[in-house]
Design a protein around this motif. Structure first.
Motif, short mmCIF file in Angstrom:
data_model
loop_
_atom_site.label_atom_id
_atom_site.label_comp_id
_atom_site.label_asym_id
_atom_site.label_seq_id
_atom_site.Cartn_x
_atom_site.Cartn_y
_atom_site.Cartn_z
N SER A 62 63.96 38.75 62.40
CA SER A 62 65.31 38.31 62.09
C SER A 62 65.85 38.95 60.80
CB SER A 62 65.34 36.78 61.95
OG SER A 62 64.93 36.15 63.15
N GLY A 63 65.04 39.79 60.18
CA GLY A 63 65.50 40.52 59.00
C GLY A 63 65.24 39.82 57.68
N PHE A 64 64.40 38.79 57.67
CA PHE A 64 64.10 38.08 56.43
C PHE A 64 62.81 38.60 55.82
CE2 PHE A 64 66.51 34.89 58.93
CZ PHE A 64 67.57 34.72 58.06
N PRO A 65 62.71 38.58 54.48
CA PRO A 65 61.47 39.04 53.83
C PRO A 65 60.32 38.09 54.13
CG PRO A 65 62.95 38.05 52.22
CD PRO A 65 63.72 38.16 53.49
N THR A 66 59.15 38.64 54.35
CA THR A 66 57.96 37.83 54.60
C THR A 66 56.83 38.31 53.68
OG1 THR A 66 57.28 39.31 56.38
CG2 THR A 66 58.53 37.35 56.99
N PRO A 67 56.06 37.39 53.13
CA PRO A 67 54.98 37.79 52.23
C PRO A 67 53.76 38.25 53.01
CG PRO A 67 54.96 35.42 52.49
CD PRO A 67 56.14 35.92 53.28
N VAL A 68 52.95 39.07 52.38
CA VAL A 68 51.63 39.40 52.92
C VAL A 68 50.65 38.45 52.24
CG1 VAL A 68 49.84 41.15 53.13
CG2 VAL A 68 52.25 41.81 53.28
N LEU A 69 50.13 37.50 52.99
CA LEU A 69 49.24 36.50 52.41
C LEU A 69 47.87 37.12 52.14
CD1 LEU A 69 50.07 33.27 54.44
CD2 LEU A 69 51.13 34.16 52.37
N GLN A 70 47.41 37.01 50.90
CA GLN A 70 46.12 37.55 50.50
C GLN A 70 45.15 36.41 50.20
OE1 GLN A 70 48.11 40.31 47.44
NE2 GLN A 70 46.37 41.52 48.15
N PHE A 71 43.87 36.68 50.43
CA PHE A 71 42.87 35.63 50.27
C PHE A 71 42.51 35.38 48.81
CE2 PHE A 71 38.31 34.37 50.09
CZ PHE A 71 38.47 33.08 50.59
N TRP A 72 42.53 36.40 47.96
CA TRP A 72 42.02 36.21 46.61
C TRP A 72 42.78 35.14 45.81
CZ3 TRP A 72 44.92 36.73 42.31
CH2 TRP A 72 46.06 37.53 42.36
#
Length: 312
Positions: free
Chosen positions: A231-241
C-alpha cells in the motif's frame, strides 16, 4: 519516521522547510536545538497564531522521531529577519497558497483521485491524499468501518502513539504478547523502536525463550507488513538483537554485563532501552480492553527502568 532515518531528516531539515508531524499537523522548521542530549527542531505549527515572548516568536520543540515526512516546499526565511517580520511571515503562511510545485502524490484508488482536483498540488491537497490513503488502508484491515468510524479494535489501537502502531496492534490482535513473561514482552517491543538496520552481536547468554517469541512475532505480523508495503507505507525490518538486548536487561543483568554481551555503543544501548520503555507505556494505556497485557507491560517497564537507562 520519515524514510526510517533520523540522520537523513536532520541533514535535510533546514530553516524554512515544511514537514509533517506524526499527529498530522504541518510545521515550519526554524532552527535546530538540543534538549538533554537529544536533537530537536524548533518549529512553528502552521495555522496557529504566533506568540511572541521577549521579542522572539515562541516555537515548539519537535523530536526528530516524531517527523513523519519532509515536504518538498521551503519558505525563504533569512536569518537577519526581525522578530516582528518573522511573525508576520508565519501568520501570513497559508498551506493552500505556498505554491504548486510537484507535491509527492500518494497511491490511491481511482475514486480518491477523481475526488481530488488534478491541479490541487498544494500541501493541503497532499495531506488530503495521504489521509484518504490511510483511511482506505484502515478499512481494509478492520480498524475503520464502512461509515468511516473506528471499530472497537480501531479505538484501542488509536491509543498506540508509536512509530509502527499498525504492526504492534496486529501483534496484539494475533495474541503474540499474551502470556509472555515481562522480559520477553520487553524484548518483543524493542525491535519496533529502531530507525535503521545495523549489525550487532549478542554474546554468551541463553536466548532460546526470546528467539521463540521473536519468531512468533515475525510470523504473526508478516501478512500485515506485506500489506503495508504493497500500500506504499514504510515498514521496518525487525531485527533480533534489539529484542535480545532488552530481554537480557529486563532479566536483571547489570549494566557491565549487558555492555559486555551486546556489541553496541553505550549511548545507543541507553536510547534503545529508553525508547522501548516509551512503547511499553503506550501498551500500559490499554488497561480497559487488554488488562492482562497492560499489567505485563507495567511489570516489563519496571524491570527495564534502571540506571543508567532512565530518561525523565
Amino acid at each position: 519516521m520519515w524514510e526510517g532515518s533520523v540522520p537523513l531528516v536532520r541533514q535535510r531539515l533546514t530553516r524554512g522547510r515544511l514537514f509533517l508531524h506524526r499527529d498530522g499537523s504541518v510545521f515550519l522548521a526554524i532552527r535546530m536545538a538540543e534538549r538533554r542530549g537529544k536533537p530537536l527542531c524548533m518549529a512553528h505549527r502552521i495555522g496557529r497564531r504566533v506568540k511572541v515572548r521577549k521579542g522572539a516568536p515562541v516555537l515548539r520543540g519537535i523530536h526528530l522521531e516524531d517527523i513523519q515526512a519532509l515536504l518538498p516546499q521551503k519558505l525563504d526565511l533569512p536569518l537577519e529577519l526581525e522578530p516582528e517580520e518573522l511573525r508576520a511571515r508565519l501568520e501570513a503562511l497559508d498551506l493552500g497558497s505556498t505554491g504548486r510545485r510537484q507535491w509527492p502524490l500518494e497511491a490511491g484508488s481511482g475514486r480518491e483521485q477523481e475526488e481530488l482536483a488534478p491541479q490541487d498540488q498544494t500541501a493541503s491537497g497532499w495531506l488530503w491524499r495521504s489521509f484518504l490513503q490511510h483511511l482506505e488502508f484502515l478499512k481494509q484491515t478492520g480498524f475503520v468501518d464502512r461509515q468511516d468510524r473506528l471499530t472497537p479494535e480501531g479505538r484501542w489501537a488509536s491509543r498506540l502513539r508509536l512509530d509502527h502502531p499498525v504492526l504492534v496492534a496486529e501483534a496484539i490482535r494475533m495474541g503474540v504478547f499474551e502470556g509472555r513473561s515481562a522480559p520477553v514482552l520487553a524484548g518483543l517491543m524493542a525491535p519496533f523502536v529502531l530507525d535503521r538496520d545495523r549489525e550487532v552481536l549478542i554474546r554468551g547468554h541463553d536466548l532460546e525463550e526470546m528467539a521463540e517469541a521473536f519468531d512468533a512475532l515475525v510470523g504473526a505480523i508478516y501478512d500485515m507488513g506485506r500489506l503495508l508495503a504493497e500500500s506504499g507505507f514504510p515498514t521496518p525490518v525487525l531485527q533480533f538483537w534489539p529484542a535480545a538486548a532488552a530481554y537480557l536487561w529486563a532479566r536483571g543483568l547489570s549494566w557491565k554485563e549487558l555492555t559486555a554481551a551486546v556489541s553496541l555503543d553505550e549511548g545507543d544501548l541507553v536510547s534503545l532501552i529508553v525508547r522501548t520503555a516509551d512503547h511499553l507505556r503506550q501498551v500500559c494505556d490499554l488497561e480497559e480492553t487488554h488488562p492482562g497485557l497492560a499489567h505485563a507491560a507495567r511489570l516489563a517497564l519496571r524491570r527495564i527502568q534502571r540506571e543508567p537507562a532512565i530518561y525523565t
